[in-house]
Design an enzyme around this catalytic site. Sequence first.
Site, PDB file in Angstrom:
ATOM      1  N   THR A  31      27.673  11.927  87.858  1.00 28.58           N
ATOM      2  CA  THR A  31      26.842  10.103  86.699  1.00 28.58           C
ATOM      3  C   THR A  31      26.603  10.372  85.781  1.00 28.58           C
ATOM      4  O   THR A  31      26.428  11.743  85.218  1.00 28.58           O
ATOM      5  CB  THR A  31      25.336  10.064  87.770  1.00 28.58           C
ATOM      6  OG1 THR A  31      24.713  11.387  87.173  1.00 28.58           O
ATOM      7  CG2 THR A  31      25.677   9.813  89.159  1.00 28.58           C
ATOM      8  N   HIS A  32      26.719   9.159  85.413  1.00 30.48           N
ATOM      9  CA  HIS A  32      26.601   9.421  83.935  1.00 30.48           C
ATOM     10  C   HIS A  32      28.116  10.225  83.484  1.00 30.48           C
ATOM     11  O   HIS A  32      27.898  10.698  81.391  1.00 30.48           O
ATOM     12  CB  HIS A  32      25.239   9.115  83.047  1.00 30.48           C
ATOM     13  CG  HIS A  32      24.255   8.582  83.535  1.00 30.48           C
ATOM     14  ND1 HIS A  32      23.845   7.725  83.091  1.00 30.48           N
ATOM     15  CD2 HIS A  32      23.713   8.877  84.290  1.00 30.48           C
ATOM     16  CE1 HIS A  32      23.317   6.899  83.517  1.00 30.48           C
ATOM     17  NE2 HIS A  32      22.867   7.856  84.335  1.00 30.48           N
TER      18      HIS A  32
ATOM     19  N   ASN B 218      48.287 -36.020  91.896  1.00 32.86           N
ATOM     20  CA  ASN B 218      46.853 -36.324  91.966  1.00 32.86           C
ATOM     21  C   ASN B 218      46.267 -35.488  93.167  1.00 32.86           C
ATOM     22  O   ASN B 218      45.551 -34.869  93.259  1.00 32.86           O
ATOM     23  CB  ASN B 218      46.159 -37.554  91.234  1.00 32.86           C
ATOM     24  CG  ASN B 218      46.529 -37.703  90.186  1.00 32.86           C
ATOM     25  OD1 ASN B 218      47.055 -37.070  89.572  1.00 32.86           O
ATOM     26  ND2 ASN B 218      45.747 -38.350  89.474  1.00 32.86           N
TER      27      ASN B 218
ATOM     28  N   GLU C 220      46.955   4.765  85.413  1.00 29.06           N
ATOM     29  CA  GLU C 220      47.238   3.874  84.413  1.00 29.06           C
ATOM     30  C   GLU C 220      47.886   2.806  84.366  1.00 29.06           C
ATOM     31  O   GLU C 220      46.900   2.047  84.354  1.00 29.06           O
ATOM     32  CB  GLU C 220      47.485   4.868  82.811  1.00 29.06           C
ATOM     33  CG  GLU C 220      47.327   5.867  82.625  1.00 29.06           C
ATOM     34  CD  GLU C 220      47.967   6.657  82.273  1.00 29.06           C
ATOM     35  OE1 GLU C 220      47.661   7.790  81.920  1.00 29.06           O
ATOM     36  OE2 GLU C 220      49.022   7.109  82.319  1.00 29.06           O
TER      37      GLU C 220
ATOM     38  N   SER D 135      50.657 -39.100  95.694  1.00 34.17           N
ATOM     39  CA  SER D 135      50.772 -39.062  94.069  1.00 34.17           C
ATOM     40  C   SER D 135      51.006 -37.423  93.727  1.00 34.17           C
ATOM     41  O   SER D 135      49.933 -36.792  94.794  1.00 34.17           O
ATOM     42  CB  SER D 135      48.667 -40.336  93.424  1.00 34.17           C
ATOM     43  OG  SER D 135      48.834 -39.582  92.504  1.00 34.17           O
TER      44      SER D 135
ATOM     45  N   LYS E 233      54.731  17.884  80.422  1.00 34.53           N
ATOM     46  CA  LYS E 233      53.090  17.376  80.637  1.00 34.53           C
ATOM     47  C   LYS E 233      53.564  15.703  81.459  1.00 34.53           C
ATOM     48  O   LYS E 233      54.121  15.479  81.641  1.00 34.53           O
ATOM     49  CB  LYS E 233      52.943  16.513  79.064  1.00 34.53           C
ATOM     50  CG  LYS E 233      51.835  16.029  78.995  1.00 34.53           C
ATOM     51  CD  LYS E 233      51.103  15.016  78.221  1.00 34.53           C
ATOM     52  CE  LYS E 233      49.793  15.081  77.757  1.00 34.53           C
ATOM     53  NZ  LYS E 233      49.431  14.123  78.397  1.00 34.53           N
TER      54      LYS E 233
ATOM     55  N   SER F 256      55.337  12.797  78.550  1.00 36.02           N
ATOM     56  CA  SER F 256      55.354  12.718  77.111  1.00 36.02           C
ATOM     57  C   SER F 256      56.691  13.216  76.516  1.00 36.02           C
ATOM     58  O   SER F 256      58.228  13.713  77.333  1.00 36.02           O
ATOM     59  CB  SER F 256      54.391  13.505  77.044  1.00 36.02           C
ATOM     60  OG  SER F 256      54.613  13.640  75.166  1.00 36.02           O
ATOM     61  N   SER F 257      57.170  12.014  75.450  1.00 41.99           N
ATOM     62  CA  SER F 257      58.971  12.181  75.129  1.00 41.99           C
ATOM     63  C   SER F 257      58.568  13.641  74.373  1.00 41.99           C
ATOM     64  O   SER F 257      59.745  13.390  73.726  1.00 41.99           O
ATOM     65  CB  SER F 257      59.103  11.150  74.275  1.00 41.99           C
ATOM     66  OG  SER F 257      57.800  10.558  73.611  1.00 41.99           O
TER      67      SER F 257
END
Length: 462
Positions: free
Chosen positions: A184-185, A139, A328, A137, A321, A315-316
């Site tokens: 840290t932080h 299922n 990313e 089946s 850059k 960068s364009s």
Amino acid sequence: MVRKERDFLGEVEVPEDVYWGVFTKRAAGNFTLSGRKARPVLIHALGRIKEAAAQVHGELGQLPANKAQAIEQAAREVAEGKFDDQFPLDAIQAGAGTPFNMNCNEVIANRALEILGRGRGDYDYIHPNNDVNKSQSSNDVIPTAIRLAVLMGNPSLDAAGLKLQESLKAKAKQYEHVVMTGRTHLQDAVPITMGQIFDAYALSIEHDRNELAHACIRVGVLGIGGTAVGTGLNTHPKFRALMVKHLAKNTGVRVTPAISPVELTSSMNAFLVYGSALEQMATTLHRISMDLQILSSGPRAGIGEIRLPEVEPGSSIMPGKINPSIAEAAEMAALQIVGRVRTAADGCRGGRLQLNVLTPLIMHNLLSAQRLAAHTCDMMRTQCIDGLSPNEERIRKHLEDGLMIATSLAPKFGYNQVSEWVKEADKRGLAIKTVILEKKVISEKELDKLLDPSKLVGPSEK
């Protein structure tokens, strides 16, 4: 050219040159939602199920030998990817994936007819339901196919994860001598070595791989043979055990029969377990990608302690850059994996009474997440980790200017006293060493020993 096929709803014209039939034709017209088809690994898993069923029916004498052998050969060809182009259906479709199952049944039936020298659509001789789908089946077939597809896809993910783990480990060894400012932080903290950082990354990936492997044990429990509601109606008493035996042999993956096929027709919790492990790996990839973006920020006005491979202009409009493009992309991929896993989890909540009808949703999202995780590991390794290096001059400058190395003085002078010196050094823009020497509370030689960053990256008896 067309051929005419009939089901209990009526007659439908099907192109003469295709292997699918009337059910697939109806489904293709009904469901044009996502524009995405089933992952090939799902199609191949379906082929393996039909192959095993033909072998079992031949073994039990429930199909004539010539029919069983023709169906087995046709199903094996589907499993080997020879008919991927004969599966046109949208990934999002009718509940429980019945169109997927019937698409496969029709392709195999028509290919088996062809093997036996008969024309496509001659279902009086080999029928998609009566012969190819015998003792099955949608299922029990579709949940089993998803389980097999996950198991068949996991080795590629594991291999990609292992290579990434080894690359991180190699970087840890290569730069174990580099002492960096810990943070840290997002604020300066005590020193840590680059080796310690990357060794921890590698260990996290190893843990993720182990969790995925453990989840595969649960995924490998199969409900095939349960048919419509898990009770095994219309199957031979030996069918279920023999199916699992042949599937294990044909796929090479570790599978076991369910204690209760009734449970597995409605409960898809095994996919929650595997999805959770996938989300864990995605979280690790996200964390590493974020760390690399922060540590490589700059090159002049940021932290700039890590140099990432320059893979494309950033960068364009801004000449020269460079962006952390791979990190990313990995961040976005990780979030996409999490999103797909959570959608699959919602699909796992589709169990109502004796059936989960949302299995196509689970299949589409879980298998896509698995594949994306493997590709992300590969991209991170080859395009980022393998080619990164530390900016040791920048790292050394940050250490020399840092204030948190004063933490090593707390056992000798006390937390409150050292805190006052740190605040004074920060306010006056001086090195912590300069301020403490002004206090004439310790010799320069002893102070240099206490503030040596290489001695501040682990436990000490003093």
